[in-house]
Design a protein around this motif. Structure first.
Motif, PDB file in Angstrom:
ATOM      1  N   ILE A  91       0.909  -1.294   0.058  1.00 50.50           N
ATOM      2  CA  ILE A  91      -0.077   0.036  -0.047  1.00 50.50           C
ATOM      3  C   ILE A  91       0.905   1.248  -0.016  1.00 50.50           C
ATOM      4  N   THR A  92       1.665   1.246   0.929  1.00 49.64           N
ATOM      5  CA  THR A  92       2.458   2.340   0.983  1.00 49.64           C
ATOM      6  C   THR A  92       4.061   1.946   1.543  1.00 49.64           C
ATOM      7  N   ASP A  93       5.110   2.666   1.343  1.00 49.44           N
ATOM      8  CA  ASP A  93       6.343   2.304   2.085  1.00 49.44           C
ATOM      9  C   ASP A  93       6.532   1.606   3.409  1.00 49.44           C
ATOM     10  N   LYS A  94       5.300   2.408   4.152  1.00 54.27           N
ATOM     11  CA  LYS A  94       5.248   1.943   5.446  1.00 54.27           C
ATOM     12  C   LYS A  94       4.343   0.590   5.630  1.00 54.27           C
ATOM     13  N   MET A  95       3.337   0.565   4.802  1.00 51.24           N
ATOM     14  CA  MET A  95       2.587  -0.744   4.948  1.00 51.24           C
ATOM     15  C   MET A  95       2.871  -1.837   3.894  1.00 51.24           C
ATOM     16  N   THR A  96       3.493  -2.891   4.334  1.00 53.79           N
ATOM     17  CA  THR A  96       3.884  -3.919   3.581  1.00 53.79           C
ATOM     18  C   THR A  96       2.836  -5.051   3.235  1.00 53.79           C
ATOM     19  N   THR A  97       3.115  -5.908   2.302  1.00 55.79           N
ATOM     20  CA  THR A  97       2.266  -6.927   1.766  1.00 55.79           C
ATOM     21  C   THR A  97       1.934  -7.729   3.208  1.00 55.79           C
ATOM     22  N   SER A  98       3.040  -8.075   3.883  1.00 54.51           N
ATOM     23  CA  SER A  98       2.492  -9.037   5.183  1.00 54.51           C
ATOM     24  C   SER A  98       1.604  -8.302   5.986  1.00 54.51           C
ATOM     25  N   MET A  99       1.923  -6.978   6.151  1.00 56.81           N
ATOM     26  CA  MET A  99       1.022  -6.353   6.789  1.00 56.81           C
ATOM     27  C   MET A  99      -0.573  -6.314   6.393  1.00 56.81           C
ATOM     28  N   LEU A 100      -1.084  -6.301   5.381  1.00 54.61           N
ATOM     29  CA  LEU A 100      -1.972  -6.524   4.674  1.00 54.61           C
ATOM     30  C   LEU A 100      -2.766  -8.003   4.630  1.00 54.61           C
ATOM     31  N   GLN A 101      -2.002  -8.873   5.184  1.00 56.31           N
ATOM     32  CA  GLN A 101      -2.697 -10.121   5.099  1.00 56.31           C
ATOM     33  C   GLN A 101      -3.918 -10.139   6.262  1.00 56.31           C
ATOM     34  N   GLU A 102      -3.820  -8.959   6.921  1.00 57.73           N
ATOM     35  CA  GLU A 102      -4.920  -9.014   8.169  1.00 57.73           C
ATOM     36  C   GLU A 102      -5.874  -8.051   7.167  1.00 57.73           C
ATOM     37  N   ARG A 103      -7.046  -7.762   7.748  1.00 58.19           N
ATOM     38  CA  ARG A 103      -8.111  -7.098   6.933  1.00 58.19           C
ATOM     39  C   ARG A 103      -7.998  -5.789   7.488  1.00 58.19           C
ATOM     40  N   ALA A 104      -8.358  -4.759   6.243  1.00 61.91           N
ATOM     41  CA  ALA A 104      -8.119  -3.398   6.494  1.00 61.91           C
ATOM     42  C   ALA A 104      -9.555  -2.800   5.874  1.00 61.91           C
ATOM     43  N   LEU A 105      -9.635  -1.625   6.356  1.00 67.26           N
ATOM     44  CA  LEU A 105     -10.783  -0.778   5.857  1.00 67.26           C
ATOM     45  C   LEU A 105     -10.185   0.226   4.782  1.00 67.26           C
ATOM     46  N   PHE A 106     -10.687   0.097   3.804  1.00 68.43           N
ATOM     47  CA  PHE A 106     -10.651   1.174   2.536  1.00 68.43           C
ATOM     48  C   PHE A 106     -11.403   2.056   2.350  1.00 68.43           C
ATOM     49  N   VAL A 107     -11.048   3.352   2.376  1.00 68.26           N
ATOM     50  CA  VAL A 107     -11.883   4.449   2.315  1.00 68.26           C
ATOM     51  C   VAL A 107     -11.607   5.392   1.401  1.00 68.26           C
ATOM     52  N   PRO A 108     -12.339   5.729   0.188  1.00 75.75           N
ATOM     53  CA  PRO A 108     -12.487   6.558  -0.962  1.00 75.75           C
ATOM     54  C   PRO A 108     -12.616   7.799  -0.036  1.00 75.75           C
ATOM     55  N   GLU A 109     -11.688   8.888  -0.378  1.00 71.72           N
ATOM     56  CA  GLU A 109     -11.972  10.196   0.311  1.00 71.72           C
ATOM     57  C   GLU A 109     -12.159  11.319  -1.223  1.00 71.72           C
ATOM     58  N   TYR A 110     -13.401  11.493  -1.329  1.00 74.01           N
ATOM     59  CA  TYR A 110     -14.055  12.119  -2.380  1.00 74.01           C
ATOM     60  C   TYR A 110     -13.319  13.543  -2.605  1.00 74.01           C
ATOM     61  N   GLY A 111     -13.053  14.085  -1.396  1.00 75.28           N
ATOM     62  CA  GLY A 111     -12.940  15.654  -1.326  1.00 75.28           C
ATOM     63  C   GLY A 111     -10.924  15.708  -1.198  1.00 75.28           C
ATOM     64  N   ARG A 112     -10.537  14.522  -1.143  1.00 75.04           N
ATOM     65  CA  ARG A 112      -8.792  14.475  -1.099  1.00 75.04           C
ATOM     66  C   ARG A 112      -8.248  13.663  -2.340  1.00 75.04           C
ATOM     67  N   ASP A 113      -9.344  13.013  -3.115  1.00 72.79           N
ATOM     68  CA  ASP A 113      -8.740  12.397  -4.543  1.00 72.79           C
ATOM     69  C   ASP A 113      -7.629  11.143  -3.932  1.00 72.79           C
ATOM     70  N   SER A 114      -8.013  10.433  -2.994  1.00 75.38           N
ATOM     71  CA  SER A 114      -7.378   9.515  -2.235  1.00 75.38           C
ATOM     72  C   SER A 114      -7.924   8.437  -1.776  1.00 75.38           C
ATOM     73  N   ILE A 115      -7.405   7.265  -1.540  1.00 72.57           N
ATOM     74  CA  ILE A 115      -7.951   6.078  -0.819  1.00 72.57           C
ATOM     75  C   ILE A 115      -7.203   5.813   0.529  1.00 72.57           C
ATOM     76  N   ALA A 116      -7.971   5.902   1.523  1.00 74.62           N
ATOM     77  CA  ALA A 116      -7.447   5.802   2.866  1.00 74.62           C
ATOM     78  C   ALA A 116      -7.545   4.309   3.435  1.00 74.62           C
ATOM     79  N   VAL A 117      -6.521   4.187   4.028  1.00 70.50           N
ATOM     80  CA  VAL A 117      -6.589   2.610   4.404  1.00 70.50           C
ATOM     81  C   VAL A 117      -6.194   2.422   6.119  1.00 70.50           C
ATOM     82  N   MET A 118      -7.308   1.812   6.809  1.00 65.89           N
ATOM     83  CA  MET A 118      -7.341   1.974   8.170  1.00 65.89           C
ATOM     84  C   MET A 118      -6.889   0.599   8.782  1.00 65.89           C
TER      85      MET A 118
END
Length: 292
Positions: A91-118
């Motif tokens: 996802i980013t340099d800070k969030m590796t593939t192994s970290m995302l083996q766990e479920r995460a919440l993906f949030v489209p930000e209409y006003g920021r033109d980005s996808i937040a990952v919680m």
């Protein structure tokens, strides 16, 4: 011959007693759940935990099935149609593939033109080598991601190895006029093509397969949900939800309790619908059709 005549009805009678014929079911209104100060746009779930995006107040909330707020996450910029999932990509340099083996919440930000990952209440961002312009919806399926990019009139899709883009502004099949929501299934991608007033279906190369709802007088088809057997599409301005079969034929129209619906989902034969204007969550249950 007379003996045979009597044997046959007894034989069929034995079959009818032993075989269970499934009674037809339909969605029936159950109740309205008031949401305290929430104007919900998107809804998703992680197990039985329900998450709502509140774009008017730039937050995402976790609520229980009675609509009570369990906790809230702030700092978003117009969060839209969100989704839970895990994706086998960095996802980013800070969030590796192994970290995302766990479920995460993906949030489209209409006003920021980005996808937040919680993840664990910490916010990071999806890195895309492309420019989003008001992302309105996201779907995560295994290691795939699809984003409904509102102002570019396209779907941006990660197929497990690379990103592809399909769609353009227009009215023809395969074109979009402000897509607002998207869902990936095992072999297809379903899109709420909001202001073309229809749903559309694509394969995973971006080839259009079907459109549906175009003859049902939609006025802003904003939210889509696909179960194993049905497709649900919200009709925002007409205060209703239409239910289609997997053959894209209309099965049922839901109107009771529905007022400016934006999104929906099904959990264990319970259909949850978000009422944006009144700040409500509507529950329908799947029940046998009552004979009149």
């Amino acid at each position: 011959m007379k003996n045979l005549i009597y044997i046959i009805p007894i034989f069929f009678g034995m079959i009818s007693c032993n075989e269970q014929v499934e009674q037809p079911k339909e969605w029936q209104f159950e109740k309205t759940i008031a949401l305290d100060g929430i104007n919900p746009i998107g809804i998703t779930a992680d197990g039985n935990d329900i998450f709502l995006s509140d774009g008017d107040h730039n937050r995402v909330l976790k609520v229980n099935t009675d609509g009570e707020i369990l906790f809230e996450m702030e700092g978003f910029d117009r969060p839209m149609h969100l989704d839970f999932g895990k994706a086998d990509l960095q996802i980013t340099d800070k969030m590796t593939t192994s970290m995302l083996q766990e479920r995460a919440l993906f949030v489209p930000e209409y006003g920021r033109d980005s996808i937040a990952v919680m993840r664990d209440n910490k916010m990071d961002y999806l890195v895309i080598n492309d420019s989003l312009d008001a992302p309105a919806g996201i779907s995560v399926y295994e290691n795939e991601i699809a984003i409904a990019d509102f102002y570019t009139n396209r779907i941006l899709y990660y197929n497990g190895s690379q990103w592809i883009s399909f769609g353009k502004e227009g009215k023809a099949m395969g074109d979009f006029y402000y897509p607002t929501d998207v869902q990936i299934t095992a072999d297809k991608i379903f899109v709420a093509d909001a202001y073309n007033n229809r749903g559309q279906v694509f394969d995973k190369t971006g080839k259009v397969l079907a459109e549906f709802g175009q003859d049902q007088n939609f006025n802003a088809a904003t939210g889509i949900y696909v179960s194993d057997s049905e497709i649900f599409l919200t009709d925002f301005e007409n205060d209703r939800v239409l239910v289609f079969g997997m053959d894209y034929q209309l099965k049922q129209v839901l109107e009771s309790g529905i007022d400016k619906p934006t999104d929906l989902m099904v959990i264990e034969d319970i259909l949850y619908i978000t009422n944006y204007r009144n700040g409500e969550m509507i529950r329908y249950t799947l029940k046998p059709i009552m004979e009149e």
